[in-house]
Design an enzyme around this catalytic site. Sequence first.
Site, PDB file in Angstrom:
ATOM      1  N   HIS A  39       0.824  -1.213   0.000  1.00 35.87           N
ATOM      2  CA  HIS A  39       0.000   0.000   0.000  1.00 35.87           C
ATOM      3  C   HIS A  39       0.849   1.250   0.000  1.00 35.87           C
ATOM      4  O   HIS A  39       0.541   2.236  -0.657  1.00 35.87           O
ATOM      5  CB  HIS A  39      -0.917  -0.009   1.229  1.00 35.87           C
ATOM      6  CG  HIS A  39      -1.910  -1.111   1.166  1.00 35.87           C
ATOM      7  ND1 HIS A  39      -2.096  -2.014   2.168  1.00 35.87           N
ATOM      8  CD2 HIS A  39      -2.748  -1.462   0.178  1.00 35.87           C
ATOM      9  CE1 HIS A  39      -3.018  -2.884   1.802  1.00 35.87           C
ATOM     10  NE2 HIS A  39      -3.426  -2.568   0.602  1.00 35.87           N
ATOM     11  N   CYS A  71      -2.882  -4.988 -16.396  1.00 32.15           N
ATOM     12  CA  CYS A  71      -3.415  -3.925 -15.533  1.00 32.15           C
ATOM     13  C   CYS A  71      -2.820  -3.925 -14.139  1.00 32.15           C
ATOM     14  O   CYS A  71      -3.214  -3.131 -13.293  1.00 32.15           O
ATOM     15  CB  CYS A  71      -4.936  -3.999 -15.462  1.00 32.15           C
ATOM     16  SG  CYS A  71      -5.523  -5.514 -14.670  1.00 32.15           S
TER      17      CYS A  71
HETATM   18  C1  PEP Z   1      -3.417  -7.614  -9.808  1.00 36.70           C
HETATM   19  O1  PEP Z   1      -3.470  -8.609  -9.068  1.00 36.70           O
HETATM   20  O2  PEP Z   1      -2.403  -7.322 -10.488  1.00 36.70           O
HETATM   21  C2  PEP Z   1      -4.573  -6.718  -9.909  1.00 36.70           C
HETATM   22  C3  PEP Z   1      -4.584  -5.735 -10.786  1.00 36.70           C
HETATM   23  O3  PEP Z   1      -5.601  -6.918  -9.028  1.00 36.70           O
HETATM   24  P1  PEP Z   1      -5.585  -6.400  -7.503  1.00 36.70           P
HETATM   25  O4  PEP Z   1      -4.350  -5.550  -7.307  1.00 36.70           O
HETATM   26  O5  PEP Z   1      -6.841  -5.653  -7.305  1.00 36.70           O
HETATM   27  O6  PEP Z   1      -5.540  -7.692  -6.751  1.00 36.70           O
END
Ligand code: PEP
Length: 542
Positions: free
Chosen positions: A187, A471
């Site tokens: 975070h 993403c």
């Molecule tokens: C990921 O795991 O890369 C993702 C984009 O999903 P999250 O960060 O919401 O788990």
Amino acid sequence: MALASGTILTGLGVGLNSVRGEVFWVKPQATLPGPAKHAGDVAAEKATLRGAIHHVAAYLDEQSLGAGETSAEIFEALKMLLEDEGLFESAIAEIESGWNAATAFIVAVDSLDEAFAGDAALEERLADLKGLARRVAAHISGIHMGLDLPTTGSYVIVGDDFSPADTAWFTDAVVGLVTLRGGPTSHTAIICRSKSIPALVCCPQAVDLVDGTQVLVDPVGDRVVVGGDASMATKAISFVAKSLDPIIPVRANIGSLEDSIQAATTAANGVGLFRTELLYLSETTMPSVAKQAKSYTEILRAAPEGPIVVRTVDAGSDKPVPFLDLPHGDNPASDLRGFQISKAHRQFLIDQLESIEVARKETGREVWVMAPMIATASEAIEFAQLARSAGEYKVGIMVETPSIAMSIADLAGKLDFISVGTNDLSQYLFAADRMNAGQGALLNPWQPELVRLLKAIASESEKAGITSGVCGEAASDPAFAIVLAGLGFNSVSASSSQVGAVRSALSAVTLEQAHQVAQVALAATTADQCKSAVLDALASLA
Ligand code: PEP
Ligand code: MG
């Protein structure tokens, strides 16, 4: 003893600009008065406690309002725990047994230890709740709680790790940040990136830094230089756009209406990841289709022009959705998550897809839907059938598990697109729990094993006639985004604060050059070597 000038401490850099500042170790917070009994007025103590909880809940609301997609969801979840009626009742029982309001609340929260024990995700939440209980007690005792950071000057704050709640205390004097622990998908890293604060995370040697020392935080060089100045900073490659449009579309990641509005101020081509779970974290019962559709309509309407990729709810692990009963195991990284949950809560998934369809029709936007945490081709096909019967969407899945990464060929003709979540894919590929700060180095996107798996995913998707994108946080790094384009991905989606930088990078190279750079990355055997070889290759193109 102070470290000698010129000493280099290494870690994982966050951001593209360097900064010089004075080391400031974050001090332990003010001490609270010890446990005490009240004078006998039980009703007054109850009212005091109610008022103090209300005050801290309002503080969390304020933090949540100004926070980005990730921290807002954490503040929402914390507020629910803080205002839990059961917790209040057990504090009242303590008041009735003689403890004053401040002590009673701390005792009530401490008594949750046993119920939360053995589950790392819940234990982390409980640690946050204990911090809030101290804040409630501090309010009652008239003590100021916070990080007590300087308000003038230029400081690089240093600490073990910082929570999203801590970042709310950052003043304008905080110009940089160093953490001993943390990782690139922690975070702290995500918030620093969104606030454009240069940071170095996962730097255990920072324990030897002393207050008052001038340091240079050099995120591009993945280092801190003791006594260093701007001339020593590793220059981020300055990408000179050669074309108006990037070689592949750059979309934005969002999680709320506020994020959607923010993303629309960037040059993002639509939304590549809409994390929908944020909308449900503060709901205690399943919201109606009408209520969900209203939220989706507002968010779709505000989003930047282009397709909007909506991810169905990814609850579980560190994202608790109160009205879904989610079993917890010993290892939060292997809790039920994403699509697996919909097996137990199928109606919720159907309602969510229907709500998104109502919003799609209402706004006329192009909507793609995808499911998170898909493990097998049969799950992907099951989701695709469900989604196609619910609305006129392009249908896809997230690739976040090694198992589905190896099954892309089986999805030919079944899916329109895939989107790789590198945050979770790294976690499961390297057996490096994303919430265990000590394993940050394995979550570095430049790990060659990840790059090679990404290559296979892009190639298999192309062969299967499926559009592919990325993403996860990795796509927010401009140089890494060029590698992704060169590996064959058709789009990337980044945090709004990075959309401009990622677009510039992808407008500065041709697709052919990106392929060459990707070959350089594929030939590397360590993360450091991979990153430096790619940066050298890009510098020679500039
Ligand atoms: C990921 O795991 O890369 C993702 C984009 O999903 P999250 O960060 O919401 O788990
Ligand atoms: Mg994920």
